[in-house]
Design a protein around this motif. Sequence first.
Motif, PDB file in Angstrom:
ATOM      1  N   ASN A 224       0.844  -1.190   0.000  1.00  0.00           N
ATOM      2  CA  ASN A 224       0.000   0.000   0.000  1.00  0.00           C
ATOM      3  C   ASN A 224       0.886   1.250   0.000  1.00  0.00           C
ATOM      4  N   ASP A 225       1.437   1.598  -1.151  1.00  0.00           N
ATOM      5  CA  ASP A 225       2.358   2.733  -1.240  1.00  0.00           C
ATOM      6  C   ASP A 225       1.637   4.071  -1.260  1.00  0.00           C
ATOM      7  N   CYS A 226       0.411   4.130  -1.784  1.00  0.00           N
ATOM      8  CA  CYS A 226      -0.351   5.384  -1.836  1.00  0.00           C
ATOM      9  C   CYS A 226      -0.991   5.729  -0.489  1.00  0.00           C
ATOM     10  N   GLY A 227      -1.165   4.743   0.382  1.00  0.00           N
ATOM     11  CA  GLY A 227      -1.811   4.981   1.673  1.00  0.00           C
ATOM     12  C   GLY A 227      -3.305   4.756   1.632  1.00  0.00           C
ATOM     13  N   ASP A 228      -3.884   4.689   0.420  1.00  0.00           N
ATOM     14  CA  ASP A 228      -5.322   4.444   0.285  1.00  0.00           C
ATOM     15  C   ASP A 228      -5.593   3.228  -0.609  1.00  0.00           C
ATOM     16  N   CYS A 229      -4.557   2.472  -0.908  1.00  0.00           N
ATOM     17  CA  CYS A 229      -4.613   1.269  -1.751  1.00  0.00           C
ATOM     18  C   CYS A 229      -4.931   1.561  -3.219  1.00  0.00           C
ATOM     19  N   SER A 230      -4.953   2.814  -3.630  1.00  0.00           N
ATOM     20  CA  SER A 230      -5.274   3.107  -5.035  1.00  0.00           C
ATOM     21  C   SER A 230      -4.187   2.620  -5.990  1.00  0.00           C
ATOM     22  N   ASP A 231      -2.985   2.348  -5.488  1.00  0.00           N
ATOM     23  CA  ASP A 231      -1.922   1.796  -6.329  1.00  0.00           C
ATOM     24  C   ASP A 231      -2.006   0.275  -6.445  1.00  0.00           C
ATOM     25  N   GLU A 232      -2.923  -0.333  -5.703  1.00  0.00           N
ATOM     26  CA  GLU A 232      -3.087  -1.789  -5.731  1.00  0.00           C
ATOM     27  C   GLU A 232      -4.483  -2.231  -6.161  1.00  0.00           C
ATOM     28  N   THR A 233      -5.506  -1.504  -5.748  1.00  0.00           N
ATOM     29  CA  THR A 233      -6.871  -1.938  -6.040  1.00  0.00           C
ATOM     30  C   THR A 233      -7.655  -0.925  -6.859  1.00  0.00           C
ATOM     31  N   GLY A 234      -7.124   0.249  -7.053  1.00  0.00           N
ATOM     32  CA  GLY A 234      -7.849   1.287  -7.782  1.00  0.00           C
ATOM     33  C   GLY A 234      -7.979   0.972  -9.261  1.00  0.00           C
ATOM     34  N   SER A 235      -8.975   1.562  -9.900  1.00  0.00           N
ATOM     35  CA  SER A 235      -9.193   1.312 -11.326  1.00  0.00           C
ATOM     36  C   SER A 235      -8.033   1.831 -12.168  1.00  0.00           C
ATOM     37  N   LEU A 236      -7.367   2.895 -11.738  1.00  0.00           N
ATOM     38  CA  LEU A 236      -6.225   3.407 -12.493  1.00  0.00           C
ATOM     39  C   LEU A 236      -5.022   2.467 -12.404  1.00  0.00           C
ATOM     40  N   ALA A 237      -4.919   1.745 -11.307  1.00  0.00           N
ATOM     41  CA  ALA A 237      -3.794   0.825 -11.131  1.00  0.00           C
ATOM     42  C   ALA A 237      -3.925  -0.380 -12.049  1.00  0.00           C
ATOM     43  N   ALA A 238      -5.145  -0.878 -12.250  1.00  0.00           N
ATOM     44  CA  ALA A 238      -5.413  -2.037 -13.124  1.00  0.00           C
ATOM     45  C   ALA A 238      -4.469  -3.198 -12.836  1.00  0.00           C
ATOM     46  N   CYS A 239      -4.396  -3.592 -11.580  1.00  0.00           N
ATOM     47  CA  CYS A 239      -3.504  -4.673 -11.174  1.00  0.00           C
ATOM     48  C   CYS A 239      -4.115  -6.037 -11.470  1.00  0.00           C
ATOM     49  N   PRO A 240      -3.287  -6.993 -11.821  1.00  0.00           N
ATOM     50  CA  PRO A 240      -3.791  -8.363 -12.000  1.00  0.00           C
ATOM     51  C   PRO A 240      -4.158  -8.955 -10.644  1.00  0.00           C
ATOM     52  N   PRO A 241      -4.893 -10.064 -10.636  1.00  0.00           N
ATOM     53  CA  PRO A 241      -5.223 -10.709  -9.356  1.00  0.00           C
ATOM     54  C   PRO A 241      -3.944 -11.142  -8.645  1.00  0.00           C
ATOM     55  N   CYS A 242      -4.083 -11.515  -7.387  1.00  0.00           N
ATOM     56  CA  CYS A 242      -2.922 -11.949  -6.600  1.00  0.00           C
ATOM     57  C   CYS A 242      -2.166 -13.043  -7.340  1.00  0.00           C
ATOM     58  N   GLY A 243      -0.853 -12.958  -7.325  1.00  0.00           N
ATOM     59  CA  GLY A 243      -0.024 -13.992  -7.945  1.00  0.00           C
ATOM     60  C   GLY A 243       0.119 -15.192  -7.040  1.00  0.00           C
ATOM     61  N   SER A 244       0.857 -16.179  -7.490  1.00  0.00           N
ATOM     62  CA  SER A 244       0.995 -17.435  -6.753  1.00  0.00           C
ATOM     63  C   SER A 244       1.704 -17.255  -5.410  1.00  0.00           C
ATOM     64  N   GLU A 245       2.464 -16.213  -5.258  1.00  0.00           N
ATOM     65  CA  GLU A 245       3.170 -15.958  -4.004  1.00  0.00           C
ATOM     66  C   GLU A 245       2.310 -15.189  -2.995  1.00  0.00           C
ATOM     67  N   TRP A 246       1.059 -14.908  -3.363  1.00  0.00           N
ATOM     68  CA  TRP A 246       0.181 -14.088  -2.524  1.00  0.00           C
ATOM     69  C   TRP A 246      -1.114 -14.823  -2.225  1.00  0.00           C
ATOM     70  N   TRP A 247      -1.751 -14.474  -1.108  1.00  0.00           N
ATOM     71  CA  TRP A 247      -3.054 -15.026  -0.710  1.00  0.00           C
ATOM     72  C   TRP A 247      -4.071 -13.895  -0.769  1.00  0.00           C
ATOM     73  N   SER A 248      -5.166 -14.130  -1.491  1.00  0.00           N
ATOM     74  CA  SER A 248      -6.202 -13.114  -1.663  1.00  0.00           C
ATOM     75  C   SER A 248      -7.132 -13.095  -0.453  1.00  0.00           C
ATOM     76  N   CYS A 249      -7.255 -11.944   0.182  1.00  0.00           N
ATOM     77  CA  CYS A 249      -8.156 -11.778   1.321  1.00  0.00           C
ATOM     78  C   CYS A 249      -8.294 -10.293   1.619  1.00  0.00           C
ATOM     79  N   SER A 250      -9.103  -9.977   2.604  1.00  0.00           N
ATOM     80  CA  SER A 250      -9.225  -8.595   3.065  1.00  0.00           C
ATOM     81  C   SER A 250      -8.280  -8.456   4.255  1.00  0.00           C
ATOM     82  N   PRO A 251      -7.116  -7.865   4.027  1.00  0.00           N
ATOM     83  CA  PRO A 251      -6.093  -7.828   5.080  1.00  0.00           C
ATOM     84  C   PRO A 251      -6.486  -6.981   6.291  1.00  0.00           C
ATOM     85  N   VAL A 252      -5.971  -7.388   7.425  1.00  0.00           N
ATOM     86  CA  VAL A 252      -6.133  -6.658   8.664  1.00  0.00           C
ATOM     87  C   VAL A 252      -5.116  -5.516   8.696  1.00  0.00           C
ATOM     88  N   LEU A 253      -3.894  -5.803   8.274  1.00  0.00           N
ATOM     89  CA  LEU A 253      -2.835  -4.801   8.265  1.00  0.00           C
ATOM     90  C   LEU A 253      -2.979  -3.913   7.038  1.00  0.00           C
TER      91      LEU A 253
END
Length: 160
Positions: free
Chosen positions: A103-132
Amino acid sequence: SAMALLVLLATAGLAVALGLLSRQPVNRFCAASNNRTGFLCDDRVTCIPASQVCDRVRNCRQGEDEQEELCGDLPHSLQGHLVFRCSNPAYWVYADQRCNGMNDCGDCSDETGSLAACPPCGSEWWSCSPVLYEYCSCVPRRLCRDGVQHCHSWSDEYIC
């Protein structure tokens, strides 16, 4: 006299062809490690990650990644391909920090925002709603089953 004019014109033509008289803007875009956006050094071989530009460390041999004309008025002085604008217009990050799982932007817009257009979690990641808030929609699999809750659903401890 005509011969001197011909030699002068030929020399000028050669200088233009070699780029000595008219400097075209240099395309500095390249793909650094892991296909991340990068900055191409003057040697036309070295490609450094965008986030290493204007970091006060000379990563290019001739130091062109730290020149005043590039670093004088961040982010405005940077070439557009090096910058990602967060959803809050007051914030920006380097383009290679987009979709890096953090979360480099502080609001997750660099990871989940429409402008970021990120692919789904890769094999090294687990998809969930993080606590941290360090993570946005995925947590590193290395944090799975470590005895610490990283996902609201605890899925990182029981399913991952």
